[in-house]
Design a protein around this motif. Structure first.
Motif, PDB file in Angstrom:
ATOM      1  N   PRO A 166       4.969   8.828   3.394  1.00 19.00           N
ATOM      2  CA  PRO A 166       5.148   9.477   2.091  1.00 19.00           C
ATOM      3  C   PRO A 166       6.213   8.788   1.234  1.00 19.00           C
ATOM      4  O   PRO A 166       6.048   8.653   0.019  1.00 19.00           O
ATOM      5  CB  PRO A 166       5.558  10.908   2.455  1.00 19.00           C
ATOM      6  N   LEU A 167       7.296   8.319   1.854  1.00 16.68           N
ATOM      7  CA  LEU A 167       8.335   7.615   1.090  1.00 16.68           C
ATOM      8  C   LEU A 167       7.834   6.269   0.577  1.00 16.68           C
ATOM      9  O   LEU A 167       8.162   5.866  -0.541  1.00 16.68           O
ATOM     10  CB  LEU A 167       9.587   7.410   1.948  1.00 16.68           C
ATOM     11  N   ILE A 168       7.057   5.579   1.378  1.00 11.42           N
ATOM     12  CA  ILE A 168       6.468   4.309   0.929  1.00 11.42           C
ATOM     13  C   ILE A 168       5.586   4.570  -0.291  1.00 11.42           C
ATOM     14  O   ILE A 168       5.680   3.866  -1.301  1.00 11.42           O
ATOM     15  CB  ILE A 168       5.659   3.653   2.072  1.00 11.42           C
ATOM     16  N   ARG A 194       8.180  -6.045  -3.696  1.00 11.58           N
ATOM     17  CA  ARG A 194       8.201  -7.032  -2.624  1.00 11.58           C
ATOM     18  C   ARG A 194       8.748  -6.332  -1.387  1.00 11.58           C
ATOM     19  O   ARG A 194       9.341  -5.244  -1.479  1.00 11.58           O
ATOM     20  CB  ARG A 194       9.050  -8.226  -3.037  1.00 11.58           C
ATOM     21  N   TYR A 195       8.559  -6.951  -0.218  1.00 14.61           N
ATOM     22  CA  TYR A 195       8.934  -6.297   1.037  1.00 14.61           C
ATOM     23  C   TYR A 195      10.409  -5.879   1.039  1.00 14.61           C
ATOM     24  O   TYR A 195      10.736  -4.738   1.365  1.00 14.61           O
ATOM     25  CB  TYR A 195       8.642  -7.201   2.243  1.00 14.61           C
ATOM     26  N   ILE A 230       6.855  -2.369   8.757  1.00 19.47           N
ATOM     27  CA  ILE A 230       5.713  -3.285   8.808  1.00 19.47           C
ATOM     28  C   ILE A 230       4.493  -2.579   9.388  1.00 19.47           C
ATOM     29  O   ILE A 230       3.382  -2.693   8.864  1.00 19.47           O
ATOM     30  CB  ILE A 230       6.071  -4.556   9.616  1.00 19.47           C
ATOM     31  N   GLN A 231       4.688  -1.811  10.454  1.00 17.39           N
ATOM     32  CA  GLN A 231       3.578  -1.080  11.078  1.00 17.39           C
ATOM     33  C   GLN A 231       2.981  -0.057  10.114  1.00 17.39           C
ATOM     34  O   GLN A 231       1.769   0.056   9.970  1.00 17.39           O
ATOM     35  CB  GLN A 231       4.027  -0.387  12.368  1.00 17.39           C
ATOM     36  N   GLN A 232       3.847   0.692   9.434  1.00 12.45           N
ATOM     37  CA  GLN A 232       3.367   1.705   8.492  1.00 12.45           C
ATOM     38  C   GLN A 232       2.616   1.054   7.333  1.00 12.45           C
ATOM     39  O   GLN A 232       1.583   1.558   6.904  1.00 12.45           O
ATOM     40  CB  GLN A 232       4.543   2.527   7.955  1.00 12.45           C
ATOM     41  N   LEU A 233       3.119  -0.080   6.837  1.00 13.75           N
ATOM     42  CA  LEU A 233       2.433  -0.792   5.753  1.00 13.75           C
ATOM     43  C   LEU A 233       1.061  -1.296   6.211  1.00 13.75           C
ATOM     44  O   LEU A 233       0.086  -1.198   5.468  1.00 13.75           O
ATOM     45  CB  LEU A 233       3.288  -1.956   5.243  1.00 13.75           C
ATOM     46  N   VAL A 237      -2.713   0.990   0.419  1.00 13.99           N
ATOM     47  CA  VAL A 237      -1.805  -0.049  -0.067  1.00 13.99           C
ATOM     48  C   VAL A 237      -2.530  -1.391  -0.070  1.00 13.99           C
ATOM     49  O   VAL A 237      -3.311  -1.689   0.832  1.00 13.99           O
ATOM     50  CB  VAL A 237      -0.544  -0.133   0.834  1.00 13.99           C
ATOM     51  N   GLU A 238      -2.238  -2.165  -1.105  1.00  7.55           N
ATOM     52  CA  GLU A 238      -2.753  -3.530  -1.205  1.00  7.55           C
ATOM     53  C   GLU A 238      -1.592  -4.488  -0.989  1.00  7.55           C
ATOM     54  O   GLU A 238      -0.508  -4.293  -1.539  1.00  7.55           O
ATOM     55  CB  GLU A 238      -3.368  -3.760  -2.582  1.00  7.55           C
TER      56      GLU A 238
END
Length: 121
Positions: free
Chosen positions: A23-25, A35-36, A52-55, A64-65
């Motif tokens: 949710p925060l992402i 950017r990361y 990284i795993q959540q992305l 997410v793209e």
């Protein structure tokens, strides 16, 4: 392949949102492309491994793209897909609720931690 049936809309939403940081992402990406490193700083206490795993999961779920510019030094940007933007809009009222109730949630969080520390939970 087994068909998955949901009990309700919240059940379906939680399949996509499951994970402490998702949710925060979504919240931060709803405000623009990141950017990361920017996203990592914005989200806060998350480890690189978990972020990284959540992305990756959000990418697989078409929320997410990830755009890799194939440059050196590496340049990668993350943004929401149309599906992701619709999910972020759905989360907006929850953000409002959190803002309106932040002091109460802080009080409850302290009480919860105190209870755990005392071995009462």
């Amino acid at each position: 392949m087994t068909k998955i049936t949901f009990n309700c809309g919240l059940d379906a939403a939680l399949v996509i949102l499951g994970g402490k940081w998702k949710p925060l992402i979504l919240f931060h990406l709803a405000h623009g492309v990141h950017r990361y490193g920017e996203l990592r700083r914005a989200v806060g206490r998350v480890s690189d491994k978990v972020l990284i795993q959540q992305l990756k999961e959000l990418q697989l779920d078409e929320v997410v793209e990830r755009i890799d510019f194939q440059e050196i030094p590496p340049k990668v940007e993350y943004s929401l897909t149309p599906f992701g933007r619709s999910l972020a809009r759905a989360l907006a009222p929850l953000c409002v609720w959190g803002t309106e109730n932040m002091q109460e949630v802080e009080r409850i969080t302290v009480r919860r931690q105190t209870t755990r520390d005392a071995g009462l939970a």
